[in-house]
Design a protein around this motif. Sequence first.
Motif, mmCIF file in Angstrom:
data_model
loop_
_atom_site.group_PDB
_atom_site.id
_atom_site.type_symbol
_atom_site.label_atom_id
_atom_site.label_comp_id
_atom_site.label_asym_id
_atom_site.label_seq_id
_atom_site.Cartn_x
_atom_site.Cartn_y
_atom_site.Cartn_z
ATOM 1 N N LEU A 81 0.832 -1.206 0.000
ATOM 2 C CA LEU A 81 0.000 0.000 0.000
ATOM 3 C C LEU A 81 0.864 1.252 0.000
ATOM 4 O O LEU A 81 0.645 2.184 -0.791
ATOM 5 C CB LEU A 81 -0.917 -0.010 1.222
ATOM 6 C CG LEU A 81 -1.729 1.275 1.471
ATOM 7 C CD1 LEU A 81 -2.740 1.483 0.355
ATOM 8 C CD2 LEU A 81 -2.436 1.206 2.818
ATOM 9 N N PHE A 82 1.874 1.287 0.875
ATOM 10 C CA PHE A 82 2.760 2.445 0.945
ATOM 11 C C PHE A 82 3.601 2.573 -0.324
ATOM 12 O O PHE A 82 3.906 3.682 -0.769
ATOM 13 C CB PHE A 82 3.661 2.341 2.173
ATOM 14 C CG PHE A 82 2.916 2.414 3.474
ATOM 15 C CD1 PHE A 82 1.830 3.265 3.620
ATOM 16 C CD2 PHE A 82 3.286 1.626 4.558
ATOM 17 C CE1 PHE A 82 1.126 3.340 4.821
ATOM 18 C CE2 PHE A 82 2.598 1.693 5.757
ATOM 19 C CZ PHE A 82 1.514 2.552 5.885
ATOM 20 N N LEU A 83 3.974 1.441 -0.905
ATOM 21 C CA LEU A 83 4.745 1.475 -2.148
ATOM 22 C C LEU A 83 3.937 2.148 -3.255
ATOM 23 O O LEU A 83 4.448 3.014 -3.982
ATOM 24 C CB LEU A 83 5.129 0.055 -2.559
ATOM 25 C CG LEU A 83 5.926 -0.073 -3.860
ATOM 26 C CD1 LEU A 83 7.279 0.605 -3.739
ATOM 27 C CD2 LEU A 83 6.100 -1.545 -4.230
ATOM 28 N N GLN A 84 2.683 1.772 -3.385
ATOM 29 C CA GLN A 84 1.826 2.378 -4.405
ATOM 30 C C GLN A 84 1.608 3.862 -4.131
ATOM 31 O O GLN A 84 1.628 4.691 -5.050
ATOM 32 C CB GLN A 84 0.492 1.639 -4.451
ATOM 33 C CG GLN A 84 0.605 0.195 -4.916
ATOM 34 C CD GLN A 84 -0.702 -0.565 -4.788
ATOM 35 O OE1 GLN A 84 -1.680 -0.064 -4.227
ATOM 36 N NE2 GLN A 84 -0.727 -1.790 -5.295
ATOM 37 N N ARG A 85 1.418 4.197 -2.857
ATOM 38 C CA ARG A 85 1.162 5.592 -2.491
ATOM 39 C C ARG A 85 2.337 6.488 -2.852
ATOM 40 O O ARG A 85 2.167 7.545 -3.477
ATOM 41 C CB ARG A 85 0.874 5.686 -0.994
ATOM 42 C CG ARG A 85 0.709 7.112 -0.477
ATOM 43 C CD ARG A 85 0.485 7.122 1.022
ATOM 44 N NE ARG A 85 -0.717 6.378 1.394
ATOM 45 C CZ ARG A 85 -1.082 6.144 2.652
ATOM 46 N NH1 ARG A 85 -0.323 6.576 3.650
ATOM 47 N NH2 ARG A 85 -2.190 5.478 2.912
ATOM 48 N N GLU A 116 6.687 3.740 11.230
ATOM 49 C CA GLU A 116 8.067 3.390 10.911
ATOM 50 C C GLU A 116 8.130 2.664 9.575
ATOM 51 O O GLU A 116 9.005 2.937 8.742
ATOM 52 C CB GLU A 116 8.667 2.519 12.016
ATOM 53 C CG GLU A 116 10.126 2.159 11.766
ATOM 54 C CD GLU A 116 10.683 1.198 12.801
ATOM 55 O OE1 GLU A 116 11.855 0.790 12.653
ATOM 56 O OE2 GLU A 116 9.946 0.847 13.749
ATOM 57 N N LEU A 117 7.212 1.732 9.354
ATOM 58 C CA LEU A 117 7.168 1.011 8.081
ATOM 59 C C LEU A 117 6.926 1.979 6.929
ATOM 60 O O LEU A 117 7.576 1.893 5.879
ATOM 61 C CB LEU A 117 6.065 -0.050 8.127
ATOM 62 C CG LEU A 117 5.772 -0.783 6.808
ATOM 63 C CD1 LEU A 117 7.007 -1.508 6.298
ATOM 64 C CD2 LEU A 117 4.615 -1.762 6.999
ATOM 65 N N GLU A 118 6.019 2.905 7.118
ATOM 66 C CA GLU A 118 5.721 3.878 6.067
ATOM 67 C C GLU A 118 6.955 4.715 5.735
ATOM 68 O O GLU A 118 7.252 4.976 4.566
ATOM 69 C CB GLU A 118 4.569 4.785 6.503
ATOM 70 C CG GLU A 118 4.152 5.784 5.434
ATOM 71 C CD GLU A 118 2.937 6.599 5.835
ATOM 72 O OE1 GLU A 118 2.438 7.375 5.002
ATOM 73 O OE2 GLU A 118 2.476 6.452 6.994
ATOM 74 N N HIS A 119 7.688 5.146 6.762
ATOM 75 C CA HIS A 119 8.900 5.941 6.540
ATOM 76 C C HIS A 119 9.947 5.145 5.772
ATOM 77 O O HIS A 119 10.594 5.666 4.854
ATOM 78 C CB HIS A 119 9.478 6.399 7.873
ATOM 79 C CG HIS A 119 10.911 6.813 7.798
ATOM 80 N ND1 HIS A 119 11.347 7.887 7.059
ATOM 81 C CD2 HIS A 119 12.026 6.265 8.346
ATOM 82 C CE1 HIS A 119 12.664 7.992 7.165
ATOM 83 N NE2 HIS A 119 13.091 7.021 7.929
ATOM 84 N N VAL A 120 10.126 3.873 6.133
ATOM 85 C CA VAL A 120 11.111 3.027 5.460
ATOM 86 C C VAL A 120 10.773 2.885 3.981
ATOM 87 O O VAL A 120 11.640 2.991 3.105
ATOM 88 C CB VAL A 120 11.186 1.644 6.140
ATOM 89 C CG1 VAL A 120 11.996 0.661 5.295
ATOM 90 C CG2 VAL A 120 11.812 1.773 7.523
ATOM 91 N N VAL A 121 9.499 2.656 3.678
ATOM 92 C CA VAL A 121 9.083 2.489 2.285
ATOM 93 C C VAL A 121 9.244 3.798 1.509
ATOM 94 O O VAL A 121 9.738 3.802 0.376
ATOM 95 C CB VAL A 121 7.622 1.998 2.216
ATOM 96 C CG1 VAL A 121 7.134 1.971 0.767
ATOM 97 C CG2 VAL A 121 7.503 0.613 2.841
ATOM 98 N N GLU A 122 8.850 4.906 2.108
ATOM 99 C CA GLU A 122 8.990 6.196 1.419
ATOM 100 C C GLU A 122 10.456 6.474 1.099
ATOM 101 O O GLU A 122 10.794 6.912 -0.004
ATOM 102 C CB GLU A 122 8.421 7.325 2.276
ATOM 103 C CG GLU A 122 8.509 8.689 1.593
ATOM 104 C CD GLU A 122 7.940 9.816 2.424
ATOM 105 O OE1 GLU A 122 7.767 10.926 1.891
ATOM 106 O OE2 GLU A 122 7.667 9.584 3.629
#
Length: 209
Positions: A81-85, A116-122
């Motif tokens: 989800l975060f990757l697509q975003r 934290e997961l969102e930050h890593v992916v961004e």
Amino acid sequence: MPSNAQVKLLRVLQEKQVRRLGETRMFTPDFRLICATNSHLEALMADGKFREDLYFRINTVVLDIPPLRERREDIPVLAQLFLQRYAEKYEREAVRYHASVLQRLMKHVWRGNVRELEHVVEHAVIVATGREIQLRHLPETFRAGAAVDDTSPLCTLEDVERAAIVRTLTYTRGNKRAAADILGVYRPTLYAKMRKYGLMAAQEEATPA
């Protein structure tokens, strides 16, 4: 929530009326209330810090959402989800994860939870130049940190200290001043410990603490 705010919220829930700032007329709003907390409200009530009458007003349907490390099956879904975003935000097309990246994400403790997961992916989306996100695209502090499992039976104090530094640097996005403040140490002390545990980037090794 401050006690005066609790009183105001309780009044709205009981009387179903509010008054806008600067107005004298009361009106009936149409809303649904959703509350979220990481505190133990029953304990706060026992300490007199949360009103019982408000608690029973809002305690209609309770959803207990465990931390990310306790629902690892959600990690691939959220990571995608975060990757697509962020691929859309930064205008990247057809970006995908290398299998080793997903394995590393699954093993991480995620003390910073979903944020934290969102930050890593961004971070990975920003630094990746091709169409595949690899381990080298993950934040340096994330890669340097061991995937420590809370259920591990034994670890040294140095393991704990190193993991704490890595987690804090990840949380502050590499801001060492903020990390030192959170850890309660002086910056020179943090730099010394980072060198000790191999967390200092090569170019920073030559920089005086």
